[in-house]
Design an enzyme around this catalytic site. Structure first.
Site: not given
Ligand code: DER
Length: 222
Positions: A25, A27, A81, A83-84, A95-96, A103, A121
């Site tokens: 999930t 962008s 996936d 990541a932040d 979790g951003g 996830e 990141k």
């Protein structure tokens, strides 16, 4: 956007015929889902997927990616996936986008978790990004106080004037720690608080991180 997209497309090259795939999930994962959709449409790629959010599931269905029920999943071959934050030990803050619980469930069911990010990141130490913590609405005020006692400043995520509600009907507290010296210990401390469902620290879960740069170059960390 470009650096996120090239990292995503590099990861999608690892999706093979017949795989069961977890769709992330955010962008960056958006570009991976787009690329998988293109391969399904143009190459007839035969895969089955599960999604980590309502948003990703809707996008995958629009693109014609065959979705499967979790009842039919023992293990996934591969999850891609975003990541932040990613540190040198491949520990993550996620979790951003508010999807951390689904996830983490999908990542934990995957043989391989591939994380796709841009250079911004990659950090030496986790914590500059406020750590998302998913908490149940019941007695959330008490849970927030217990989070504060761990030495952070928790802020309940808003959606306009309202509190943000996850796909699972819970709230997110974004916890500003500034620096997280021991991510594994903090992960366990957070999840020991009654009312905390899970948190955005992904410890020893990522197998490979693909980093896209603005100059078009790509590097991997594993
Ligand atoms: O919520 C998440 O964990 C997502 O993976 C998200 O944080 C990734 O962010 P992105 O939109 O920059 O890919």
């Amino acid at each position: 956007m470009e650096s996120k997209r090239i990292a995503a497309e590099q990861a999608v090259e690892l999706v093979k015929e017949g795989m069961k795939v977890g769709l992330g999930t955010g962008s960056t994962a958006y570009w991976a889902i787009q690329a998988i959709g293109r391969r399904v449409k143009e190459e007839g790629l035969n895969i089955q997927a599960v999604a980590t959010s309502v948003q990703s599931e809707q996008l995958a269905k629009e693109l014609g990616i065959p979705m499967m029920s979790f009842a039919d999943v023992d293990v996934l071959d591969l999850t891609i996936d975003g990541a932040d934050e990613v540190d040198s030990g491949l520990h993550l803050i996620k979790g951003g986008g508010g999807a951390l619980l689904r996830e983490k469930i999908v990542a934990a069911a995957s043989k391989q978790l591939i994380i796709i990010v841009d250079e911004s990141k990659v950090v030496n130490q986790l914590g500059k990004f406020p750590l998302p913590v998913e908490i149940v609405p019941f007695a959330f005020e008490l849970t927030v106080k217990k989070l504060r006692n761990l030495g952070c400043e928790p802020k309940l995520r808003k959606n306009g004037e309202e509190l943000f509600v996850t796909d699972n009907g819970n709230y997110i507290a974004d916890c500003e720690f500034a620096a997280i010296a021991d991510p594994a210990a903090l992960h366990d401390e957070l999840n020991g608080i009654p009312g905390v469902v899970d948190n955005g620290l992904f410890i020893h879960m990522a197998n490979l991180v693909i980093v896209g740069s603005a100059d078009g170059s790509i590097r991997s960390i594993s």
